[in-house]
Scaffold this motif. Structure first.
Motif, mmCIF file in Angstrom:
data_model
loop_
_atom_site.group_PDB
_atom_site.id
_atom_site.type_symbol
_atom_site.label_atom_id
_atom_site.label_comp_id
_atom_site.label_asym_id
_atom_site.label_seq_id
_atom_site.Cartn_x
_atom_site.Cartn_y
_atom_site.Cartn_z
ATOM 1 N N ARG A 55 32.958 -55.135 -7.630
ATOM 2 C CA ARG A 55 32.771 -54.857 -8.969
ATOM 3 C C ARG A 55 31.330 -55.341 -9.279
ATOM 4 N NH1 ARG A 55 32.765 -57.527 -13.874
ATOM 5 N NH2 ARG A 55 33.288 -56.806 -15.828
ATOM 6 N N SER A 56 30.929 -56.380 -9.004
ATOM 7 C CA SER A 56 29.628 -56.618 -9.181
ATOM 8 C C SER A 56 28.621 -55.652 -8.490
ATOM 9 C CB SER A 56 29.335 -58.013 -8.701
ATOM 10 O OG SER A 56 30.062 -59.134 -9.230
ATOM 11 N N LEU A 58 28.872 -52.545 -7.967
ATOM 12 C CA LEU A 58 28.891 -51.178 -9.002
ATOM 13 C C LEU A 58 28.253 -51.371 -10.139
ATOM 14 C CD1 LEU A 58 33.052 -50.279 -8.535
ATOM 15 C CD2 LEU A 58 30.758 -49.412 -7.323
ATOM 16 N N LEU A 59 28.547 -52.634 -10.776
ATOM 17 C CA LEU A 59 27.529 -52.884 -11.820
ATOM 18 C C LEU A 59 26.139 -52.934 -11.537
ATOM 19 C CD1 LEU A 59 29.688 -55.707 -13.663
ATOM 20 C CD2 LEU A 59 29.269 -53.207 -14.444
ATOM 21 N N GLU A 62 24.845 -49.355 -11.187
ATOM 22 C CA GLU A 62 25.155 -48.304 -12.130
ATOM 23 C C GLU A 62 23.682 -47.676 -12.821
ATOM 24 O OE1 GLU A 62 29.072 -48.429 -15.078
ATOM 25 O OE2 GLU A 62 27.456 -49.969 -15.518
ATOM 26 N N MET A 86 38.094 -47.974 -8.728
ATOM 27 C CA MET A 86 37.080 -48.571 -9.194
ATOM 28 C C MET A 86 35.612 -47.730 -9.340
ATOM 29 S SD MET A 86 37.842 -52.286 -7.503
ATOM 30 C CE MET A 86 36.217 -53.041 -8.343
ATOM 31 N N GLN A 88 35.287 -44.421 -9.426
ATOM 32 C CA GLN A 88 35.428 -43.452 -10.290
ATOM 33 C C GLN A 88 35.333 -43.902 -11.762
ATOM 34 O OE1 GLN A 88 38.489 -41.578 -8.369
ATOM 35 N NE2 GLN A 88 37.107 -40.531 -6.969
ATOM 36 N N ASN A 89 36.026 -45.078 -12.016
ATOM 37 C CA ASN A 89 36.062 -45.632 -13.416
ATOM 38 C C ASN A 89 34.629 -46.273 -13.884
ATOM 39 O OD1 ASN A 89 38.910 -45.262 -13.737
ATOM 40 N ND2 ASN A 89 39.345 -47.217 -13.223
ATOM 41 N N ARG A 90 33.718 -46.387 -12.984
ATOM 42 C CA ARG A 90 32.443 -46.753 -13.240
ATOM 43 C C ARG A 90 31.490 -45.326 -13.152
ATOM 44 N NH1 ARG A 90 32.632 -51.226 -15.746
ATOM 45 N NH2 ARG A 90 30.693 -50.486 -16.247
ATOM 46 N N GLY A 91 32.059 -44.207 -13.043
ATOM 47 C CA GLY A 91 31.145 -42.965 -13.275
ATOM 48 C C GLY A 91 30.665 -42.595 -12.178
#
Length: 158
Positions: A55-56, A58-59, A62, A86, A88-91
């Motif tokens: 998650r980190s 991906l952030l 971004e 995860m 695809q949910n972040r674009g």
């Protein structure tokens, strides 16, 4: 599942038309002659890739990358599917670099990705940039995969 954080880098050539972040997972199940990264074969190599770590990551990327390109991991298809959600949910778009032929991928796995590079590396046939390659780069368009391998084989491709 483990990964090699020191091998994560922004790539311009892995996925045509995309700025990709490579994420190399441990556990490549292939023993390709001429392999440039045999250390990826060990499923226990690298470090644990936790939900929070991914998650980190991906952030952090971004707005800087358009695609997350995952190398290996087919031995745990449920975890890969979880990662693609995860992603695809972040674009981001998602890509899988696999040594398996497309038909050998675990059922339903390819459908989770926007791009799939498939086929083991065969030194005598060369990689994606060689017209003789057995490898294929596929792009999902309207829920069907199109072969876009020729995009790697242009004479002006760097």
């Amino acid at each position: 599942m483990n990964w090699f954080p020191d091998r994560s880098t922004v790539c311009l050539a892995e996925v045509p038309g995309e700025i990709s972040l490579s994420v190399v997972l441990a556990g490549c199940g292939h023993v390709c002659e001429g392999c440039h990264s045999p250390e990826y074969r060990d499923r226990k190599g690298g470090e644990e890739l936790t939900y929070e770590t991914f998650r980190s990551l991906l952030l952090k990327y971004e707005g800087k990358a358009s695609c997350i390109c995952i190398f290996n991991g087919e031995h745990n298809p449920d975890y890969l599917k979880f990662l693609t959600v995860m992603i695809q949910n972040r674009g981001f778009k998602s890509a899988l670099y696999s040594g398996f032929d497309f038909e050998e991928l675990p059922e339903g796995l390819a459908d989770c990705f926007d791009f799939v590079k498939c086929g083991s590396y065969r030194e005598e046939l060369g990689g994606l940039s060689e017209k003789t390659t057995n490898q294929r780069m596929l792009k999902k368009v309207d829920d069907e995969f199109m072969d876009i391998t020729k995009e790697f084989q242009r004479s002006n491709y760097v």
